[in-house]
Scaffold this motif. Structure first.
Motif, PDB file in Angstrom:
ATOM      1  N   UNK A 102      33.391  57.936 -48.341  1.00 12.05           N
ATOM      2  CA  UNK A 102      34.111  58.779 -49.289  1.00 12.05           C
ATOM      3  C   UNK A 102      34.226  60.208 -48.791  1.00 12.05           C
ATOM      4  N   UNK A 103      34.299  60.343 -47.489  1.00 11.43           N
ATOM      5  CA  UNK A 103      34.372  61.656 -46.872  1.00 11.43           C
ATOM      6  C   UNK A 103      35.525  62.461 -47.465  1.00 11.43           C
ATOM      7  N   UNK A 104      35.198  63.651 -47.887  1.00 11.53           N
ATOM      8  CA  UNK A 104      36.177  64.625 -48.388  1.00 11.53           C
ATOM      9  C   UNK A 104      36.868  64.182 -49.674  1.00 11.53           C
ATOM     10  N   UNK A 105      36.311  63.199 -50.375  1.00 13.27           N
ATOM     11  CA  UNK A 105      36.937  62.685 -51.597  1.00 13.27           C
ATOM     12  C   UNK A 105      37.077  63.754 -52.675  1.00 13.27           C
ATOM     13  N   UNK A 106      36.188  64.713 -52.675  1.00 10.09           N
ATOM     14  CA  UNK A 106      36.229  65.757 -53.701  1.00 10.09           C
ATOM     15  C   UNK A 106      36.851  67.060 -53.210  1.00 10.09           C
ATOM     16  N   UNK A 107      37.409  67.044 -52.026  1.00 12.91           N
ATOM     17  CA  UNK A 107      38.048  68.240 -51.478  1.00 12.91           C
ATOM     18  C   UNK A 107      39.465  68.368 -52.027  1.00 12.91           C
ATOM     19  N   UNK A 108      39.877  69.582 -52.373  1.00 11.24           N
ATOM     20  CA  UNK A 108      41.232  69.761 -52.896  1.00 11.24           C
ATOM     21  C   UNK A 108      42.308  69.517 -51.835  1.00 11.24           C
ATOM     22  N   UNK A 109      41.997  69.788 -50.583  1.00 15.24           N
ATOM     23  CA  UNK A 109      42.980  69.615 -49.516  1.00 15.24           C
ATOM     24  C   UNK A 109      42.814  68.245 -48.864  1.00 15.24           C
ATOM     25  N   UNK A 110      43.922  67.632 -48.500  1.00  8.70           N
ATOM     26  CA  UNK A 110      43.852  66.350 -47.795  1.00  8.70           C
ATOM     27  C   UNK A 110      44.055  66.542 -46.303  1.00  8.70           C
TER      28      UNK A 110
END
Length: 117
Positions: A102-110
């Protein structure tokens, strides 16, 4: 504690992942595992592993037992007394996948510099 799931392709649960990561919480065990990864799928004889890792005798046996119980190393008797050990690559891949699933799942940027499945 058994560290493989009934389905070899299923992701690790948190208890199995924690147990496996705990087994890697020793510099000597990490070095032993690193040497086995370097040896490839054929593994290495105990004596060779001891020479390469700098961990020998009962200490090596102890660390191999912990790594084996965690599912990170397999051991196989070859011949009369030569015990070979090999890294369990599929289990190590599951550990890596557990961290990156789930790497970066909560990051606003994709837009990220690394990729994952």
């Amino acid at each position: 504690m058994k560290t493989t799931n009934a389905n070899p392709d299923s992701p690790l649960d948190i208890n199995v992942a924690a147990s496996s990561f705990a087994a890697l919480g020793s510099e000597q065990r990490l070095e032993v595992l690193r040497c086995l990864v370097r040896a490839g799928p054929e593994g290495a004889a105990i004596g060779t592993l001891g020479e390469r890792s700098g961990v020998t005798g009962s200490t090596l046996t102890h660390h191999l037992k912990i790594l084996t119980q965690a599912g990170l190393v397999t051991q196989e008797k070859k011949g009369r007394s030569t015990i070979c050990a090999a890294a369990a690559y599929s289990e190590m891949q599951k550990l890596a996948d557990y961290l990156l699933r789930e790497c970066c799942a909560d990051c606003p940027s994709t837009d990220h510099e690394h990729s994952h499945d």
